[in-house]
Design an enzyme around this catalytic site. Structure first.
Site, PDB file in Angstrom:
ATOM      1  N   HIS A  18       0.849  -1.198   0.000  1.00  0.00           N
ATOM      2  CA  HIS A  18       0.000   0.000   0.000  1.00  0.00           C
ATOM      3  C   HIS A  18       0.875   1.235   0.000  1.00  0.00           C
ATOM      4  O   HIS A  18       2.101   1.154   0.050  1.00  0.00           O
ATOM      5  CB  HIS A  18      -1.032  -0.048   1.129  1.00  0.00           C
ATOM      6  CG  HIS A  18      -0.464   0.019   2.527  1.00  0.00           C
ATOM      7  ND1 HIS A  18       0.314   1.064   2.973  1.00  0.00           N
ATOM      8  CD2 HIS A  18      -0.585  -0.830   3.579  1.00  0.00           C
ATOM      9  CE1 HIS A  18       0.643   0.858   4.235  1.00  0.00           C
ATOM     10  NE2 HIS A  18       0.126  -0.299   4.625  1.00  0.00           N
ATOM     11  N   HIS A  21       3.902   1.640   2.389  1.00  0.00           N
ATOM     12  CA  HIS A  21       5.112   0.858   2.093  1.00  0.00           C
ATOM     13  C   HIS A  21       5.905   1.512   0.975  1.00  0.00           C
ATOM     14  O   HIS A  21       7.125   1.628   1.024  1.00  0.00           O
ATOM     15  CB  HIS A  21       4.754  -0.562   1.629  1.00  0.00           C
ATOM     16  CG  HIS A  21       3.863  -1.305   2.562  1.00  0.00           C
ATOM     17  ND1 HIS A  21       2.691  -1.875   2.164  1.00  0.00           N
ATOM     18  CD2 HIS A  21       3.985  -1.562   3.887  1.00  0.00           C
ATOM     19  CE1 HIS A  21       2.112  -2.463   3.197  1.00  0.00           C
ATOM     20  NE2 HIS A  21       2.878  -2.281   4.260  1.00  0.00           N
ATOM     21  N   CYS A 126       1.022  -9.050  20.306  1.00  0.00           N
ATOM     22  CA  CYS A 126       0.175  -8.519  19.232  1.00  0.00           C
ATOM     23  C   CYS A 126       0.702  -9.061  17.922  1.00  0.00           C
ATOM     24  O   CYS A 126       1.846  -8.786  17.549  1.00  0.00           O
ATOM     25  CB  CYS A 126       0.179  -6.992  19.213  1.00  0.00           C
ATOM     26  SG  CYS A 126      -0.599  -6.348  17.711  1.00  0.00           S
ATOM     27  N   CYS A 129       1.784  -6.363  15.318  1.00  0.00           N
ATOM     28  CA  CYS A 129       3.128  -5.796  15.559  1.00  0.00           C
ATOM     29  C   CYS A 129       4.198  -6.876  15.489  1.00  0.00           C
ATOM     30  O   CYS A 129       5.369  -6.561  15.414  1.00  0.00           O
ATOM     31  CB  CYS A 129       3.238  -5.151  16.934  1.00  0.00           C
ATOM     32  SG  CYS A 129       2.105  -3.802  17.247  1.00  0.00           S
ATOM     33  N   CYS A 143      -4.375  -3.150  21.111  1.00  0.00           N
ATOM     34  CA  CYS A 143      -3.168  -2.547  20.548  1.00  0.00           C
ATOM     35  C   CYS A 143      -3.584  -1.242  19.867  1.00  0.00           C
ATOM     36  O   CYS A 143      -4.504  -1.245  19.052  1.00  0.00           O
ATOM     37  CB  CYS A 143      -2.535  -3.495  19.527  1.00  0.00           C
ATOM     38  SG  CYS A 143      -1.389  -2.662  18.430  1.00  0.00           S
ATOM     39  N   HIS A 146      -3.202  -1.579  15.901  1.00  0.00           N
ATOM     40  CA  HIS A 146      -3.961  -2.571  15.128  1.00  0.00           C
ATOM     41  C   HIS A 146      -5.395  -2.775  15.606  1.00  0.00           C
ATOM     42  O   HIS A 146      -6.157  -3.499  14.967  1.00  0.00           O
ATOM     43  CB  HIS A 146      -3.204  -3.909  15.117  1.00  0.00           C
ATOM     44  CG  HIS A 146      -1.881  -3.779  14.417  1.00  0.00           C
ATOM     45  ND1 HIS A 146      -0.705  -3.528  15.096  1.00  0.00           N
ATOM     46  CD2 HIS A 146      -1.563  -3.809  13.102  1.00  0.00           C
ATOM     47  CE1 HIS A 146       0.285  -3.429  14.211  1.00  0.00           C
ATOM     48  NE2 HIS A 146      -0.204  -3.587  13.012  1.00  0.00           N
ATOM     49  N   LYS A 294      -4.528   5.279  10.584  1.00  0.00           N
ATOM     50  CA  LYS A 294      -3.352   4.625  10.030  1.00  0.00           C
ATOM     51  C   LYS A 294      -3.749   3.800   8.798  1.00  0.00           C
ATOM     52  O   LYS A 294      -4.769   3.128   8.820  1.00  0.00           O
ATOM     53  CB  LYS A 294      -2.736   3.713  11.109  1.00  0.00           C
ATOM     54  CG  LYS A 294      -1.488   2.996  10.642  1.00  0.00           C
ATOM     55  CD  LYS A 294      -0.937   2.076  11.718  1.00  0.00           C
ATOM     56  CE  LYS A 294       0.091   1.132  11.106  1.00  0.00           C
ATOM     57  NZ  LYS A 294       0.608   0.153  12.024  1.00  0.00           N
ATOM     58  N   LYS A 297      -3.254  -2.827   6.451  1.00  0.00           N
ATOM     59  CA  LYS A 297      -3.931  -3.978   5.887  1.00  0.00           C
ATOM     60  C   LYS A 297      -5.032  -4.431   6.823  1.00  0.00           C
ATOM     61  O   LYS A 297      -6.129  -4.743   6.409  1.00  0.00           O
ATOM     62  CB  LYS A 297      -2.920  -5.114   5.681  1.00  0.00           C
ATOM     63  CG  LYS A 297      -1.983  -4.822   4.530  1.00  0.00           C
ATOM     64  CD  LYS A 297      -0.855  -5.815   4.425  1.00  0.00           C
ATOM     65  CE  LYS A 297       0.362  -5.378   5.186  1.00  0.00           C
ATOM     66  NZ  LYS A 297       1.633  -5.786   4.603  1.00  0.00           N
TER      67      LYS A 297
HETATM   68  N1  MSP Z   1       8.455  -6.522   8.485  1.00  0.00           N
HETATM   69  C1  MSP Z   1       8.574  -5.378   9.310  1.00  0.00           C
HETATM   70  C2  MSP Z   1       9.890  -4.661   9.052  1.00  0.00           C
HETATM   71  C3  MSP Z   1      11.126  -5.497   9.219  1.00  0.00           C
HETATM   72  S1  MSP Z   1      12.559  -4.589   8.791  1.00  0.00           S
HETATM   73  C4  MSP Z   1      13.790  -5.530   9.289  1.00  0.00           C
HETATM   74  C5  MSP Z   1       7.434  -4.420   9.032  1.00  0.00           C
HETATM   75  N2  MSP Z   1       6.790  -4.588   7.887  1.00  0.00           N
HETATM   76  S2  MSP Z   1       5.526  -3.737   7.402  1.00  0.00           S
HETATM   77  O1  MSP Z   1       5.168  -4.293   6.124  1.00  0.00           O
HETATM   78  O2  MSP Z   1       4.517  -3.752   8.407  1.00  0.00           O
HETATM   79  O3  MSP Z   1       5.988  -2.261   7.297  1.00  0.00           O
HETATM   80  C6  MSP Z   1       7.082  -1.891   6.520  1.00  0.00           C
HETATM   81  C7  MSP Z   1       7.294  -0.402   6.453  1.00  0.00           C
HETATM   82  O4  MSP Z   1       6.164   0.279   5.953  1.00  0.00           O
HETATM   83  C8  MSP Z   1       7.614   0.239   7.795  1.00  0.00           C
HETATM   84  O5  MSP Z   1       8.650   1.185   7.620  1.00  0.00           O
HETATM   85  C9  MSP Z   1       6.369   0.950   8.141  1.00  0.00           C
HETATM   86  O6  MSP Z   1       6.654   2.023   8.982  1.00  0.00           O
HETATM   87  C10 MSP Z   1       5.915   1.395   6.769  1.00  0.00           C
HETATM   88  N3  MSP Z   1       4.511   1.750   6.775  1.00  0.00           N
HETATM   89  C11 MSP Z   1       3.461   0.896   6.955  1.00  0.00           C
HETATM   90  N4  MSP Z   1       2.334   1.657   6.986  1.00  0.00           N
HETATM   91  C12 MSP Z   1       2.632   2.957   6.848  1.00  0.00           C
HETATM   92  C13 MSP Z   1       1.888   4.138   6.763  1.00  0.00           C
HETATM   93  N5  MSP Z   1       0.601   4.170   6.869  1.00  0.00           N
HETATM   94  N6  MSP Z   1       2.563   5.307   6.546  1.00  0.00           N
HETATM   95  C14 MSP Z   1       3.895   5.326   6.376  1.00  0.00           C
HETATM   96  N7  MSP Z   1       4.613   4.228   6.456  1.00  0.00           N
HETATM   97  C15 MSP Z   1       4.024   3.028   6.761  1.00  0.00           C
HETATM   98  O7  MSP Z   1       7.172  -3.565   9.851  1.00  0.00           O
END
Ligand code: MSP
Length: 480
Positions: A18, A21, A126, A129, A143, A146, A294, A297
């Site tokens: 999304h 990411h 959680c 997380c 949480c 989430h 936020k 997913k």
């Molecule tokens: N798998 C772990 C990271 C492991 S790194 C060794 C993880 N994955 S994640 O898919 O949940 O998130 C990955 C990245 O996307 C993180 O930097 C997270 O902060 C970012 N984001 C997820 N949602 C976001 C927003 N809504 N806004 C900005 N960044 C976001 O965490």
């Protein structure tokens, strides 16, 4: 040649990418391209975090075998990143054998320091997380990120002696003021290190999915402990020592603010224990919300970047994300703002300037070329300003600097009105003005390279065409 190794987090594959990411990945892409333009030997990595229990549940939900599911999702993520034009050098998957080798090696180094022990764990976990959460951080028992109720877990776990590294971490923060930025993230992590840091569980008992713990294969390595090590795996660690020595330590880990504790406290402590060098710099960006919530997913309100693509070119999306929200701060994703930025700054601003100048050259001074065009004083130093803004991760400032030059060029056109002097005594002056404008556009084209790579390429191609002609296709099509 100077090396530059930068990373994005690796993403859970329990859903499609999304906009949140893609935000981290685009920011990293800008830095990587800027470093390459300066001649650095860049290693830019991204990838997927596959050993998470979240992926197991998603596979179950989709009625698929977990490995088959993560294989499919890894392809989907890779394709998305390719479609949006990311220039990463490595796409790491944590189910790869190389990664498992690196994890086992790091764990053995940590163990050799006496930093792993068996204990009992009881706490609230959680799944969103992939972490134990403290009672004090819950809101109404849920949480806060989430909106789910954490699960009570009581089991035998292997622990990492994180608390042993409190002083070393404090000292590292004190002697490396830019280790973690921005200041809000630094303060939060320091507060955690000073007041909360305790040993953490690094294994999950009877968990079938994940990397087996070398000293006790009935346990799987805790997913964060495995995931952080991806940054070493990417460098070829431990088998390709030459490559590892070339690229490690990372120059920059780009992350979101939700994962600072893992990156700026747990990860450095793991490296301190394994006696490996620490990354140079970690920068945490803010969070996007959609209507104040936020993007996630689990909340089901995510914006798929590919869904925006038919309507907006990727450079419009890059421009909006990088320009509208100062990197580090939180922001709200608004399709209205994307629409307005696209029309005002890209179609009417930059696109219109290029088309106008080339049209005027075509009619007023058809023999002009851009190759010998002088850089006007008001565009001088643009590359340096943009580069230094990118180095401080102030992408909005980098774009502002470029748009200041666009505004100056527009003013010059309005003041001199070169189109009125296709003939007559004013023609030489009009030609000189147009030559100056070509010089400015050249600077703009180069400065845009890391930020809006496709647009930069099109500007450069238009300016290199002889004779110069207004492009058939506008740079950006205005939206109604
Ligand atoms: N798998 C772990 C990271 C492991 S790194 C060794 C993880 N994955 S994640 O898919 O949940 O998130 C990955 C990245 O996307 C993180 O930097 C997270 O902060 C970012 N984001 C997820 N949602 C976001 C927003 N809504 N806004 C900005 N960044 C976001 O965490």
């Amino acid at each position: 040649m100077k090396k530059f190794y930068l990373t994005t987090p690796i993403y859970y594959v329990n859903g499609r990418p999304h906009i949140g990411h893609v935000y981290t990945a685009i920011a990293a892409d800008v830095v990587a391209r800027s470093q390459r333009a300066r001649g650095s030997d860049v290693l830019f990595s991204t990838g997927v975090d596959e050993n998470s229990q979240k992926n197991v549940e998603a596979a179950r939900g989709a009625g698929k075998d977990t490995q088959a599911y993560v294989d499919e999702m890894a392809v989907l993520w890779q394709e998305t990143f390719r479609t949006i034009g990311l220039s990463h050098d490595v796409f790491i998957r944590t189910t790869s054998p190389q990664h498992s080798t690196a994890v086992k090696k790091v764990i053995s180094l940590i163990e050799s320091q006496g930093d792993i022990y068996l204990g009992d764990y009881q706490g609230k976990y959680c799944l969103g997380c992939e972490a134990f959460v403290a009672e004090k951080d819950l809101v109404d028992g849920l949480c806060p990120d989430h909106h789910t109720k954490p699960q009570m877990i009581k089991e035998k776990n292997y622990f990492f002696r994180l608390s042993k590294y409190r002083t070393a971490l404090q000292e590292h923060f004190a002697s490396h003021p830019s280790f973690l930025e921005p200041a809000s993230a630094r303060n939060k992590v320091l507060d955690y290190i000073n007041n909360e840091l305790a040993d953490i569980s690094i294994s999950r008992q009877a968990q079938a999915w994940g990397i087996p713990l070398p000293q006790d294969p009935t346990h799987a390595v805790y997913v964060w402990f495995d995931a952080l090590i991806n940054y070493l795996t990417v460098t070829g660690y431990p088998s390709d020592q030459a490559k590892y020595k070339r690229y490690w330590p990372a120059n920059l880990h780009l992350i979101g603010k939700d994962i600072i504790k893992f990156h700026a406290a747990i990860w450095p402590a793991m490296l301190l224990s394994a006696k490996l060098p620490l990354p140079e710099r970690i920068f945490a960006h803010g969070f996007f919300t959609i209507n104040g919530q936020k993007v996630s997913k689990s909340l089901g309100n995510a914006i798929d970047p590919l869904g925006l693509l038919p309507e907006y070119p990727i450079d419009s999306i890059r421009y909006y994300l990088l320009r509208d929200i100062p990197f580090g701060a939180d922001g709200d994703f608004s399709s209205q703002r994307l629409h307005d930025r696209h029309n005002a700054d890209l179609a009417n601003g930059l696109g219109n300037l290029l088309a106008r100048v080339l049209k005027m050259v075509e009619t007023v001074a058809p023999s002009l070329t851009s190759s010998n065009a002088p850089t006007p004083s008001w565009a001088a130093g643009l590359q340096e300003k943009v580069t230094s803004a990118i180095d401080t991760l102030a992408f909005d400032k980098a774009l502002q600097k470029i748009w200041e030059v666009i505004a100056q060029a527009d003013q010059l056109v309005e003041k001199e009105k070169p189109w009125q002097h296709a003939q007559g005594p004013g023609q030489p002056h009009a030609q000189a003005t147009l030559h100056t404008l070509l010089g400015a556009l050249k600077e703009i084209g180069v400065a845009l390279e890391p930020l809006l790579p496709g647009t930069s390429q099109r500007i450069k191609t238009s300016l290199a065409t002889t004779p110069l002609r207004k492009p058939l296709e506008p740079l950006f099509i205005r939206h109604a």
